[in-house]
Design a protein around this motif. Structure first.
Motif, PDB file in Angstrom:
ATOM      1  N   ALA A   1      -0.714 -15.408   4.853  1.00 36.51           N
ATOM      2  CA  ALA A   1      -0.359 -15.346   3.430  1.00 36.51           C
ATOM      3  C   ALA A   1      -0.873 -14.061   2.793  1.00 36.51           C
ATOM      4  CB  ALA A   1      -0.928 -16.562   2.704  1.00 36.51           C
ATOM      5  N   THR A   2      -2.071 -13.625   3.204  1.00 33.52           N
ATOM      6  CA  THR A   2      -2.621 -12.374   2.670  1.00 33.52           C
ATOM      7  C   THR A   2      -1.764 -11.181   3.078  1.00 33.52           C
ATOM      8  OG1 THR A   2      -4.850 -13.295   2.748  1.00 33.52           O
ATOM      9  CG2 THR A   2      -4.661 -10.896   2.621  1.00 33.52           C
ATOM     10  N   VAL A   3      -1.325 -11.173   4.331  1.00 39.08           N
ATOM     11  CA  VAL A   3      -0.491 -10.079   4.825  1.00 39.08           C
ATOM     12  C   VAL A   3       0.841 -10.034   4.078  1.00 39.08           C
ATOM     13  CG1 VAL A   3       0.796  -9.239   6.833  1.00 39.08           C
ATOM     14  CG2 VAL A   3      -1.562 -10.025   7.100  1.00 39.08           C
ATOM     15  N   ARG A   4       1.472 -11.183   3.911  1.00 34.59           N
ATOM     16  CA  ARG A   4       2.753 -11.235   3.212  1.00 34.59           C
ATOM     17  C   ARG A   4       2.592 -10.815   1.745  1.00 34.59           C
ATOM     18  NH1 ARG A   4       6.579 -14.862   5.888  1.00 34.59           N
ATOM     19  NH2 ARG A   4       7.353 -15.606   3.891  1.00 34.59           N
ATOM     20  N   GLU A   5       1.503 -11.269   1.128  1.00 36.50           N
ATOM     21  CA  GLU A   5       1.260 -10.909  -0.264  1.00 36.50           C
ATOM     22  C   GLU A   5       1.017  -9.411  -0.416  1.00 36.50           C
ATOM     23  OE1 GLU A   5      -1.825 -12.027  -3.911  1.00 36.50           O
ATOM     24  OE2 GLU A   5      -1.851 -13.174  -2.041  1.00 36.50           O
ATOM     25  N   GLY A   6       0.322  -8.807   0.552  1.00 42.84           N
ATOM     26  CA  GLY A   6       0.093  -7.372   0.504  1.00 42.84           C
ATOM     27  C   GLY A   6       1.383  -6.581   0.575  1.00 42.84           C
ATOM     28  N   LEU A   7       2.320  -7.004   1.415  1.00 42.03           N
ATOM     29  CA  LEU A   7       3.622  -6.333   1.512  1.00 42.03           C
ATOM     30  C   LEU A   7       4.396  -6.479   0.209  1.00 42.03           C
ATOM     31  CD1 LEU A   7       5.961  -4.962   3.012  1.00 42.03           C
ATOM     32  CD2 LEU A   7       6.565  -7.206   3.951  1.00 42.03           C
ATOM     33  N   ALA A   8       4.441  -7.698  -0.322  1.00 46.71           N
ATOM     34  CA  ALA A   8       5.183  -7.926  -1.559  1.00 46.71           C
ATOM     35  C   ALA A   8       4.581  -7.141  -2.721  1.00 46.71           C
ATOM     36  CB  ALA A   8       5.211  -9.420  -1.886  1.00 46.71           C
TER      37      ALA A   8
ATOM     38  N   ALA B   1       5.086  -2.736  -6.644  1.00 47.52           N
ATOM     39  CA  ALA B   1       4.383  -1.711  -7.413  1.00 47.52           C
ATOM     40  C   ALA B   1       5.177  -0.421  -7.530  1.00 47.52           C
ATOM     41  CB  ALA B   1       3.022  -1.430  -6.773  1.00 47.52           C
ATOM     42  N   VAL B   2       6.019  -0.109  -6.542  1.00 42.50           N
ATOM     43  CA  VAL B   2       6.644   1.222  -6.521  1.00 42.50           C
ATOM     44  C   VAL B   2       8.160   1.197  -6.384  1.00 42.50           C
ATOM     45  CG1 VAL B   2       4.573   2.299  -5.582  1.00 42.50           C
ATOM     46  CG2 VAL B   2       6.303   1.423  -4.008  1.00 42.50           C
ATOM     47  N   LEU B   3       8.757   0.034  -6.128  1.00 43.41           N
ATOM     48  CA  LEU B   3      10.197  -0.029  -5.882  1.00 43.41           C
ATOM     49  C   LEU B   3      10.915  -0.744  -7.015  1.00 43.41           C
ATOM     50  CD1 LEU B   3      10.156  -1.026  -2.092  1.00 43.41           C
ATOM     51  CD2 LEU B   3      10.525   1.265  -3.045  1.00 43.41           C
TER      52      LEU B   3
ATOM     53  N   VAL C   1       3.804  -0.622   6.495  1.00 44.60           N
ATOM     54  CA  VAL C   1       3.427  -1.110   5.162  1.00 44.60           C
ATOM     55  C   VAL C   1       2.674  -2.435   5.283  1.00 44.60           C
ATOM     56  CG1 VAL C   1       4.288  -1.896   2.925  1.00 44.60           C
ATOM     57  CG2 VAL C   1       5.363   0.054   4.036  1.00 44.60           C
ATOM     58  N   VAL C   2       3.144  -3.310   6.179  1.00 42.52           N
ATOM     59  CA  VAL C   2       2.477  -4.596   6.391  1.00 42.52           C
ATOM     60  C   VAL C   2       1.044  -4.385   6.858  1.00 42.52           C
ATOM     61  CG1 VAL C   2       2.462  -6.686   7.796  1.00 42.52           C
ATOM     62  CG2 VAL C   2       4.614  -5.847   6.853  1.00 42.52           C
TER      63      VAL C   2
ATOM     64  N   SER D   1      -4.324  -0.860  -0.095  1.00 42.55           N
ATOM     65  CA  SER D   1      -3.129  -0.977  -0.934  1.00 42.55           C
ATOM     66  C   SER D   1      -2.516   0.369  -1.306  1.00 42.55           C
ATOM     67  CB  SER D   1      -3.463  -1.765  -2.208  1.00 42.55           C
ATOM     68  OG  SER D   1      -3.876  -3.061  -1.884  1.00 42.55           O
ATOM     69  N   PRO D   2      -3.273   1.388  -1.708  1.00 35.86           N
ATOM     70  CA  PRO D   2      -2.634   2.670  -2.063  1.00 35.86           C
ATOM     71  C   PRO D   2      -1.824   3.263  -0.920  1.00 35.86           C
ATOM     72  CG  PRO D   2      -4.888   2.623  -2.876  1.00 35.86           C
ATOM     73  CD  PRO D   2      -4.728   1.432  -2.003  1.00 35.86           C
ATOM     74  N   GLY D   3      -2.328   3.157   0.315  1.00 38.19           N
ATOM     75  CA  GLY D   3      -1.562   3.665   1.447  1.00 38.19           C
ATOM     76  C   GLY D   3      -0.284   2.883   1.651  1.00 38.19           C
ATOM     77  N   ALA D   4      -0.353   1.570   1.468  1.00 32.56           N
ATOM     78  CA  ALA D   4       0.849   0.740   1.608  1.00 32.56           C
ATOM     79  C   ALA D   4       1.888   1.107   0.555  1.00 32.56           C
ATOM     80  CB  ALA D   4       0.471  -0.732   1.497  1.00 32.56           C
ATOM     81  N   GLU D   5       1.452   1.366  -0.664  1.00 30.32           N
ATOM     82  CA  GLU D   5       2.390   1.741  -1.731  1.00 30.32           C
ATOM     83  C   GLU D   5       3.046   3.082  -1.430  1.00 30.32           C
ATOM     84  OE1 GLU D   5       0.239   1.605  -5.375  1.00 30.32           O
ATOM     85  OE2 GLU D   5      -0.235  -0.538  -5.199  1.00 30.32           O
ATOM     86  N   LEU D   6       2.277   4.020  -0.870  1.00 32.16           N
ATOM     87  CA  LEU D   6       2.840   5.318  -0.511  1.00 32.16           C
ATOM     88  C   LEU D   6       3.907   5.171   0.571  1.00 32.16           C
ATOM     89  CD1 LEU D   6       2.732   8.412  -0.844  1.00 32.16           C
ATOM     90  CD2 LEU D   6       0.973   8.437   0.948  1.00 32.16           C
ATOM     91  N   LEU D   7       3.631   4.360   1.578  1.00 37.12           N
ATOM     92  CA  LEU D   7       4.614   4.121   2.633  1.00 37.12           C
ATOM     93  C   LEU D   7       5.845   3.394   2.094  1.00 37.12           C
ATOM     94  CD1 LEU D   7       2.173   3.016   5.476  1.00 37.12           C
ATOM     95  CD2 LEU D   7       3.513   5.132   5.406  1.00 37.12           C
ATOM     96  N   ALA D   8       5.628   2.435   1.201  1.00 36.06           N
ATOM     97  CA  ALA D   8       6.761   1.713   0.607  1.00 36.06           C
ATOM     98  C   ALA D   8       7.648   2.653  -0.188  1.00 36.06           C
ATOM     99  CB  ALA D   8       6.245   0.578  -0.282  1.00 36.06           C
TER     100      ALA D   8
END
Length: 782
Positions: A207-214, A219-221, A432-433, A440-447
């Protein structure tokens, strides 16, 4: 050479064994335990014949009898297993208590994420569907300590945050579980879940992994892209807008949001490449790949397509450990057998069938097409993309037609167009996952880097779905499947004969020269002269009355904005002098945005006091957002709009249930009278009769989707020639009820249901008489 012979022998045995196992399991799920056991007896008898033939027959007979004997014995084993499990479900204490709607307090474990039922509008609580495993139950004074499967229907507000693996206590009422499967009963929950235990550690991590992706995507899309990315990577479509979901369906791209073999291949491939780069041995590398596969399945949830792909991956890893050559078709057959042992209910799951058939098509059909295209000078990359898309479409089209009554014409082209961006998008999304779980900032950059590829997917789906002939309507069920298979066979025969290709090309050009000008000059379904259309909006109501001057009165909107918008677009309705909302339940008002958007609507009318009841303020606010006024109307009011005269016969007794507060109106039209009843139940119907209102009508909108809540005296007083039922196909409520159908048929009424026929139009025939035309079946008759 020996490995090839071994693979061939394995192929010859595993494939028929898997087919037999699937067939017998389906028999047990659809026809029950007795049919499964009867099928087992027949399989054993036939196995005896095959064994005798294998022992005494010629060499050719033995070659055929060997695989046949294995298949029959495997099928018999599965028949016993599914027969026992089906018998347990049929005789389960919950199954015997369900027909009387018994109240129950149960302790269950959630098996999957809550799935929205998409009836999330004012006046009715949004609902979710939750499969669960029973641990114990209290039915009255009886204590049940037994396992079994149940399906919960509950309010989304308090139930949508549950996670698989959580143990909860639920109070509710039982309902019969119709349809194939091993579910003991349906359970309609009352109130929030109680005694909610925390989910297991691995599910909390997932659930944490899925929430991080969402979170990174949101945040950026854009909203559409943010809802699409989790669907592509982990199969989470909870934030995917309904209009995007519908565009992907029409364009034949829905499979992209159902995580399957391609994602599994990327995970396993990445792990094995990393293992090789680090110099780790094959057996240790296989163990690491298996752990990655298990983690992947936990994160994306074990949907049918994921289970099939994971089982195939497991077989491939096993082959790697034992040093045998991997063969795709035996791996597919073995995965079917493995999964049907663990979860026999998958045999009746449409997603599982589509996944298996599509994979078989890619294995058996696509390579040959690639070879032929390469021989004609087409580059390999393009040939592989086209062959894979076409093969998957051809083998799955009959199943899709049987399920939905439609076939996407643009699916192959749409899949070819999006194919180049899928591999890099899947890799980037997977990063991103991983990054979202720790930074989180790195995930947002990749997204943000995935945005252009997501835009391309959304653009292709939007443009493809917007084409006027993006999908063809065919009969639903077996008739649709047979129709599509016949078309595919004809196409295959034509493609193999040059002379036939020329004849068909000339005939197609001649037909186009005649038909295209006609299509341009004349409207499509239901043609000219339509007076009333019952829109197929799923489990809900939406009816459209033509005013004869290009406008239309719309009565209710159904639960889904996309469905009612599609119906009105097909009817070319852009001007609505009146939108009548009979009452405020979600299945009648949930699609309000779909009617108001991009159309000229003069007024939204409701019954007395509706705007002050729960959901009324939301109705007014939505209408105001589209600059449309609202008005409450009362019994006795008469409206003449074009060729329609609408008389309000009833507005419900004060203080009654919401269904009985439904507006009831009688419309006088060029083909006779139409009685529109909303969800008025027996009490409101009897009050209407006592008031002396003229309820006799040629066409009846059957109250409350054909539920048992109608008065037989009321139906006899109406005595309609045609009765229209707005009910979803295979809905969990059993609508329309057999008693109501029988009562109407005894009156000589023709009863038609949107769930079976799609959109239904009442039209003026050439003689001026009333006739009925179905979206799926064409002209039904006068």
């Amino acid at each position: 050479m020996n490995s090839d012979r071994t693979a061939t022998r394995l192929d010859a045995r595993l494939v028929p064994c898997a087919a037999a196992a699937w067939a017998v399991t389906l028999l047990g799920l659809y026809a029950g335990s007795r049919a499964a056991l009867a099928g087992t007896v027949i399989a054993v008898l036939l196995a005896g014949v095959a064994a005798f033939a294998r022992a005494r027959g010629s060499r050719r007979v033995r070659v055929v009898a060997g695989p046949l004997l294995a298949a029959l014995l495997i099928g018999a084993g599965y028949g016993v297993a599914v027969g026992v499990r089906a018998a347990a479900a049929e005789t389960h204490p919950l199954a015997t208590a369900a027909p009387r709607g018994a109240s129950i307090t149960a302790e269950v474990v959630v098996d999957d994420d809550p799935k929205s039922m998409r009836q999330n509008a004012f006046g009715g609580e949004p609902q979710v569907r939750i499969p669960a495993s029973l641990r114990s139950a209290q039915i009255g004074r009886e204590r049940v300590e037994a396992g079994g499967s149940v399906v919960l229907f509950a309010a989304a507000e308090t139930w949508s945050e549950l996670v698989p693996g959580q143990r909860i206590t639920v109070r509710g009422t039982l309902a019969v579980a119709d349809g194939p499967g091993l579910v003991a009963a349906l359970l309609r929950a009352q109130g929030p879940p109680r005694a909610v235990a925390p989910p297991p550690l691995h599910q909390r991590w997932a659930a944490t992994v899925r929430e991080g992706l969402a979170s990174a995507a949101q945040a950026v899309l854009s909203p559409d892209a943010a809802g699409l990315l989790p669907g592509l990577i982990v199969g989470d479509t909870s934030n995917l807008p309904d209009d995007v979901r519908e565009e992907f369906r029409v364009a034949g791209l829905t499979h992209l949001t159902a995580v399957s073999g391609a994602n599994v291949s990327i995970v396993l491939g990445a792990v094995l490449l990393l293992v090789r780069a680090l110099g780790i041995g094959p057996r240790t590398g296989t163990v690491l790949a298996a752990l990655a596969l298990v983690a992947f399945v936990v994160v994306v949830r074990p949907s049918p397509s994921v289970l099939r792909a994971a089982a195939m991956g497991s077989v491939a890893l096993l082959a790697l450990v034992v040093g045998r050559r991997r063969q795709a078709m035996p791996a597919l057959a073995a995965s079917i057998g493995m999964l049907l042992i663990v979860a026999p209910e998958l045999a009746a799951d449409a997603g599982f069938a589509l996944s298996v058939v599509a994979t078989a098509g890619l294995i058996a059909v696509a390579p040959g097409w690639v070879t032929r295209m390469r021989a004609r000078g087409i580059p390999r990359a393009l040939a592989e993309v086209c062959a894979v898309s076409a093969a998957a479409f051809v083998v799955t089209a009959p199943i899709v037609a049987a399920l939905s009554g439609s076939v996407s014409v643009v699916a192959v082209v749409a899949n070819v167009l999006v194919a180049p961006v899928l591999p890099p998008l899947t890799v980037l999304g997977s990063l991103v996952v991983l990054c979202g779980a720790v930074w989180s900032p790195g995930a947002e950059l990749l997204a943000r880097g995935a945005a252009p590829m997501l835009w391309w997917l959304l653009e292709v789906a939007d443009r493809a779905a917007a084409l006027p002939t993006a999908e063809l309507t065919v009969p639903a069920g077996a008739a649709g499947a047979v129709t599509v298979v016949a078309a595919i066979v004809c196409g295959w025969v034509v493609a193999r004969h040059r002379r036939l290709r020329r004849i068909v090309a000339v005939a197609a050009l001649a037909a186009a020269a005649v038909c295209v000008p006609v299509w341009i000059g004349r409207p499509g379904w239901p043609g000219t002269g339509w007076v009333l259309v019952a829109c197929d909006v799923g489990q809900g109501d939406s009816f459209v009355l033509s005013t004869g001057d290009g406008g239309a009165i719309v009565v209710d909107t159904g639960p889904d904005a996309t469905a009612v918008d599609r119906c009105l677009r097909r009817l070319r309705v852009t001007r609505i002098p009146m939108l009548m909302i009979t009452h405020l339940h979600a299945d009648h008002v949930g699609g309000l945005d779909g009617v108001l958007a991009d159309r000229s609507v003069a007024v939204v009318v409701t019954g007395p006091g509706a705007t002050s009841r729960p959901g009324g303020a939301d109705l007014v606010a939505t209408a105001r957002r589209f600059s449309v006024q609202t008005r409450e109307i009362h019994r006795g009011e008469v409206f003449t709009i074009g060729t329609i005269t609408l008389r309000v016969l009833g507005d419900g007794p004060g203080g009654g249930e919401e269904n009985d507060r439904s507006l009831v109106a009688r419309a006088d039209t060029p083909i006779g009278s139409v009685l529109l009843t909303g969800d008025a139940e027996a009490g409101a119907q009897e009050a209407l009769l006592r008031s002396g209102a003229e309820v006799r009508a040629d066409v009846l909108k059957v109250p409350h989707h054909g539920s048992r809540t109608s008065s037989s005296r009321f139906l006899a007083e109406v005595r309609p020639r045609v009765a229209l039922v707005g009910a979803g196909r295979d809905n969990p409520f059993g609508h329309p009820h057999p008693e109501i159908l029988s009562s109407l048929q005894e009156l000589g009424t023709r009863v038609l249901t949107t769930g079976a026929l799609g959109d239904i139009a009442v039209v003026r025939a050439g003689s001026g008489a009333l006739a009925v035309v179905s979206d799926h079946r064409g002209t039904i008759g006068p």
